[in-house]
Design an enzyme around this catalytic site. Sequence first.
Site, PDB file in Angstrom:
ATOM      1  N   SER A  13      11.314  24.970 -14.677  1.00 40.47           N
ATOM      2  CA  SER A  13      11.116  24.769 -13.237  1.00 40.47           C
ATOM      3  C   SER A  13      10.362  25.950 -12.649  1.00 40.47           C
ATOM      4  O   SER A  13      10.200  26.994 -13.291  1.00 40.47           O
ATOM      5  CB  SER A  13      12.463  24.596 -12.510  1.00 40.47           C
ATOM      6  OG  SER A  13      13.236  25.780 -12.609  1.00 40.47           O
ATOM      7  N   TYR A 151      21.144  40.481  -6.765  1.00 42.46           N
ATOM      8  CA  TYR A 151      19.843  40.030  -7.261  1.00 42.46           C
ATOM      9  C   TYR A 151      18.857  41.195  -7.231  1.00 42.46           C
ATOM     10  O   TYR A 151      18.168  41.468  -8.222  1.00 42.46           O
ATOM     11  CB  TYR A 151      19.343  38.883  -6.403  1.00 42.46           C
ATOM     12  CG  TYR A 151      17.975  38.371  -6.779  1.00 42.46           C
ATOM     13  CD1 TYR A 151      17.791  37.597  -7.926  1.00 42.46           C
ATOM     14  CD2 TYR A 151      16.864  38.652  -5.987  1.00 42.46           C
ATOM     15  CE1 TYR A 151      16.529  37.115  -8.270  1.00 42.46           C
ATOM     16  CE2 TYR A 151      15.603  38.179  -6.324  1.00 42.46           C
ATOM     17  CZ  TYR A 151      15.451  37.413  -7.468  1.00 42.46           C
ATOM     18  OH  TYR A 151      14.194  36.947  -7.800  1.00 42.46           O
TER      19      TYR A 151
END
Length: 261
Positions: A13, A151
């Site tokens: 993806s 993150y």
Amino acid sequence: MNQTVIWITGATSGIGEAVFREYNKLDFKLIISGRNSDKLDSLKGESKNPENVHVLPLDLTNPESFPNKVSEAIKAFGRVDILLNNGGISQRSLIIDTSPEVDRRIIEVNFFGTIGLSKTLLPHFIENKNGHFAVVSSLVGKFGSPYRSSYAASKHALHGFFDTLRAEYYKENIAVTMICPGFIRTSVSLNALTGDGTPLQEMDDAQEKGMSPEVCAKKIVEAISKRKEEVNIGGKEIYAVALKRFFPLIFSRLIQTAKVR
């Protein structure tokens, strides 16, 4: 036909899929990895030359599988020339709302999974006196941003690790390209983890208005071909890197109120 062998993780993806399609148009030999085996098979079936695409399912949270996966990757075409570390997971949650389990999951996938696979492949590169690690980091690998604490931490850590790898193994002709995308129009925010570990299932406004993954992929392929050490990809958000470096106080004030969701 280009005989360079490129292994792409997170190929099912977003940026990974777009890079696969770009390299496939150019007739490279490709190894594609991800957790969705059906999607990997579908990409191979749609490819220009399916015989030049090897499907290799991979879970970055399963380091015990890395030696066998690396062996299979090398066996597929006789060698691996470039590893594009693209697999990862994003985050959309405030620090106070994020469980330690989510922090650990993000670091496990983005950092430990990436460096674990790279370290397992490294002896192959050393033996061949040639190799190239391309690593999809992020602009928040260069600065922190609200809602992306772990993150950002995982991406900062990648820079530290791969800068060191570049310095240690340049004599073996091993290159490192750090790729720092900004807002790219992918499903990354849809799949981003919230504080309790569930996916956000919402598209960020900034993400939706970002650069197309196809344009991003072309820039990534170009950076890798030129063996650039680092490249920032995106719109006006890329200027935040220079702003933080030269005007840190101004940057700090701006990032506090920036629309990043």
